[in-house]
Design a protein around this motif. Structure first.
Motif, PDB file in Angstrom:
ATOM      1  N   GLY A   1      10.378 -44.940  -3.117  1.00 13.84           N
ATOM      2  CA  GLY A   1      10.210 -46.367  -2.853  1.00 13.84           C
ATOM      3  C   GLY A   1       9.637 -46.698  -1.496  1.00 13.84           C
ATOM      4  N   ALA A   2       9.301 -45.686  -0.695  1.00 15.16           N
ATOM      5  CA  ALA A   2       8.760 -45.940   0.641  1.00 15.16           C
ATOM      6  C   ALA A   2       7.437 -45.203   0.810  1.00 15.16           C
ATOM      7  N   LEU A   3       6.434 -45.937   1.296  1.00 14.30           N
ATOM      8  CA  LEU A   3       5.139 -45.325   1.572  1.00 14.30           C
ATOM      9  C   LEU A   3       5.109 -44.916   3.035  1.00 14.30           C
ATOM     10  N   THR A   4       5.476 -43.679   3.292  1.00 16.32           N
ATOM     11  CA  THR A   4       5.550 -43.199   4.665  1.00 16.32           C
ATOM     12  C   THR A   4       4.785 -41.890   4.789  1.00 16.32           C
ATOM     13  N   TYR A   5       4.311 -41.625   5.982  1.00 18.49           N
ATOM     14  CA  TYR A   5       3.634 -40.364   6.284  1.00 18.49           C
ATOM     15  C   TYR A   5       4.557 -39.583   7.205  1.00 18.49           C
ATOM     16  N   VAL A   6       5.169 -38.554   6.649  1.00 20.39           N
ATOM     17  CA  VAL A   6       6.208 -37.850   7.402  1.00 20.39           C
ATOM     18  C   VAL A   6       5.882 -36.367   7.529  1.00 20.39           C
ATOM     19  N   SER A   7       6.491 -35.776   8.541  1.00 21.07           N
ATOM     20  CA  SER A   7       6.469 -34.331   8.737  1.00 21.07           C
ATOM     21  C   SER A   7       7.873 -33.881   9.099  1.00 21.07           C
ATOM     22  N   ILE A   8       8.139 -32.598   8.852  1.00 20.44           N
ATOM     23  CA  ILE A   8       9.348 -31.962   9.389  1.00 20.44           C
ATOM     24  C   ILE A   8       8.953 -31.267  10.682  1.00 20.44           C
ATOM     25  N   TYR A   9       9.721 -31.520  11.736  1.00 17.72           N
ATOM     26  CA  TYR A   9       9.471 -30.910  13.045  1.00 17.72           C
ATOM     27  C   TYR A   9      10.641 -30.001  13.397  1.00 17.72           C
ATOM     28  N   LEU A  10      10.362 -28.761  13.707  1.00 17.20           N
ATOM     29  CA  LEU A  10      11.366 -27.799  14.160  1.00 17.20           C
ATOM     30  C   LEU A  10      11.010 -27.373  15.573  1.00 17.20           C
ATOM     31  N   PHE A  11      11.840 -27.800  16.541  1.00 17.01           N
ATOM     32  CA  PHE A  11      11.597 -27.543  17.963  1.00 17.01           C
ATOM     33  C   PHE A  11      12.795 -26.808  18.563  1.00 17.01           C
ATOM     34  N   ASP A  12      12.538 -26.109  19.667  1.00 14.02           N
ATOM     35  CA  ASP A  12      13.632 -25.563  20.475  1.00 14.02           C
ATOM     36  C   ASP A  12      13.172 -25.534  21.928  1.00 14.02           C
ATOM     37  N   LYS A  13      14.002 -24.936  22.807  1.00 16.66           N
ATOM     38  CA  LYS A  13      13.706 -24.927  24.243  1.00 16.66           C
ATOM     39  C   LYS A  13      13.263 -23.567  24.754  1.00 16.66           C
ATOM     40  N   ARG A  14      12.862 -22.696  23.839  1.00 17.94           N
ATOM     41  CA  ARG A  14      12.431 -21.370  24.258  1.00 17.94           C
ATOM     42  C   ARG A  14      11.054 -21.419  24.928  1.00 17.94           C
ATOM     43  N   LYS A  15      10.573 -20.269  25.335  1.00 13.60           N
ATOM     44  CA  LYS A  15       9.246 -20.174  25.927  1.00 13.60           C
ATOM     45  C   LYS A  15       8.201 -20.615  24.905  1.00 13.60           C
ATOM     46  N   LYS A  16       7.250 -21.402  25.344  1.00  7.28           N
ATOM     47  CA  LYS A  16       6.250 -21.958  24.440  1.00  7.28           C
ATOM     48  C   LYS A  16       5.329 -20.866  23.909  1.00  7.28           C
ATOM     49  N   LYS A  17       5.048 -20.938  22.619  1.00  6.41           N
ATOM     50  CA  LYS A  17       4.133 -19.973  21.993  1.00  6.41           C
ATOM     51  C   LYS A  17       3.433 -20.639  20.821  1.00  6.41           C
ATOM     52  N   ASP A  18       2.496 -19.929  20.208  1.00  4.96           N
ATOM     53  CA  ASP A  18       1.788 -20.467  19.049  1.00  4.96           C
ATOM     54  C   ASP A  18       2.784 -20.776  17.933  1.00  4.96           C
TER      55      ASP A  18
END
Length: 399
Positions: free
Chosen positions: A106-123
């Motif tokens: 019933g909702a027209l939304t553009y969504v994503s799932i985001y999985l983040f953490d605080k480790r060292k940044k990488k690809d």
């Protein structure tokens, strides 16, 4: 509420679906509060983005953030600061993009799932989900180079596409020799906007009206005819478009003045940003009025929201409705040549890649998006085959 948790550094996991509330649905006090206290509250703030900032503050150094939320911040102006914030503070583990799939009934939304953490940044992994039946989160998975990200729009594509974009971006931009314009906005269409029969029957002086293009008036290589007419109480002084004084309006257009005075209270209630027209002498002015010089030029026009390109040339000296239609004027270059380029599949690919996605698979253009279009700069002689093609298409569609 959780002193023992914070004594140990915060939560192990923060998971949720932040509320998506656009600035139009917030009161001014809330907006001011967010902009004062939240680093990521920027421009036309959407509060769902603020939860990324809050979560960073309450998750511990080894914790994980998992959100399913609107992904519009990846490409909008208001998302600039949250893109900065995520880039500076989070490691991105994975982004799963659902596009326009009906994730929430019933909702027209553009969504994503985001999985983040605080480790060292990488690809990180990026997946574009094409269908919901299997819920395979590894559909169309590619690896994104973290070094690609900055405060500019986040557009996740393969190396092949990135190579193509890099090649296109070596060309001049449309803004180097032209400009896209956003148009006019009345603030009260029901009072100031007329169709042709209403204009004729109103007895208002005809020369105070300006023809106005709406989205439905524009089609690919089509003949342009305005379907609406707006009361336009402006004059040209030098090169500037200046609103008439009340005395000038009354003496030059008495019928228009009598009509407007009947609706004065409603016109005064309009808002321009946070202020109303109530204390203004030009209470009959438009909220956004554009410039007569731009309206009167020969120009390329397009609806503001499209699935497929619908660019054509307007010879009618019409105005155009803000956000519903955009216009492009070009200095020292042939409009027909530009028209063929901008109607091409390559230009469509580039512009839609940089645009916000809307319900039903539509793409929302803006002046900034159109001004960023790469345009190959070739000689006048080399432009001729393109010009001939455009003239042929325009002529056939007119016939």
């Amino acid at each position: 509420e959780f002193p023992q948790v914070f004594a140990k550094g915060g939560f192990d996991v923060v998971i949720g679906n932040p509320p998506y509330v656009r600035v139009q649905n917030l009161n001014y006090h809330d907006i001011d509060y967010y902009k004062k206290h939240k680093q990521t509250a920027f421009k036309r703030v959407d509060i769902s983005t603020l939860f990324f900032e809050l979560s960073y503050e309450i998750v511990n150094k080894n914790g994980i953030l998992g959100f399913i939320t609107s992904n519009q911040f990846q490409s909008t102006e208001y998302g600039q600061e949250i893109r900065n914030y995520i880039n500076a503070n989070y490691n991105i583990y994975k982004i799963i993009d659902f596009g326009d799939l009906p994730v929430f009934e019933g909702a027209l939304t553009y969504v994503s799932i985001y999985l983040f953490d605080k480790r060292k940044k990488k690809d990180f992994q990026y997946s574009k989900i094409e269908e919901l039946t299997t819920l395979d989160f590894n559909q169309n998975q590619i690896i994104i180079d973290r070094n690609q990200l900055n405060d500019d729009k986040w557009i996740f594509t393969s190396d092949v596409i990135n190579t193509l974009i890099s090649k296109l971006n070596k060309n001049p931009k449309l803004s180097d020799f032209g400009k896209s314009w956003a148009g006019l906005f009345t603030g009260k269409d029901e009072i100031l906007m007329f169709d042709y029969s209403q204009m004729i029957s109103s007895k208002i002086e005809k020369d105070i009206f300006l023809p106005v293009l709406r989205a439905e008036d524009v089609d690919r290589y089509g003949e342009i005819k305005a379907s609406k007419f707006v009361i336009y109480p402006y004059k040209v002084v030098g090169k500037k478009t200046v609103v008439l004084t009340e005395d000038e309006l009354k003496s030059s257009y008495p019928n228009a003045f009598q009509y407007l005075i009947k609706h004065k209270e409603q016109l005064q209630s309009r808002k321009d940003s946070r202020k109303t027209f109530g204390d203004r002498n030009d209470w009959f002015a438009l909220t956004r009025f554009g410039t007569k010089d731009t309206f009167q030029k020969k120009k390329i026009v397009s609806p503001g929201e499209v699935k497929n390109h619908k660019f054509s040339i307007d010879y009618s000296a019409s105005g155009f409705s803000c956000a519903r239609v955009f216009a492009i004027t070009v200095d020292d270059s042939n409009l027909q040549y530009l028209l063929t380029l901008i109607n091409s599949n390559l230009a469509k690919f580039y512009l839609q890649r940089n645009s916000s996605v809307k319900a039903g698979g539509y793409f929302s253009y803006s002046s900034n998006v159109l001004n960023s279009l790469p345009v190959v700069n070739i000689s006048s002689q080399s432009q001729q085959p393109f010009i001939e093609k455009a003239d042929l298409m325009l002529s056939l569609n007119k016939d």
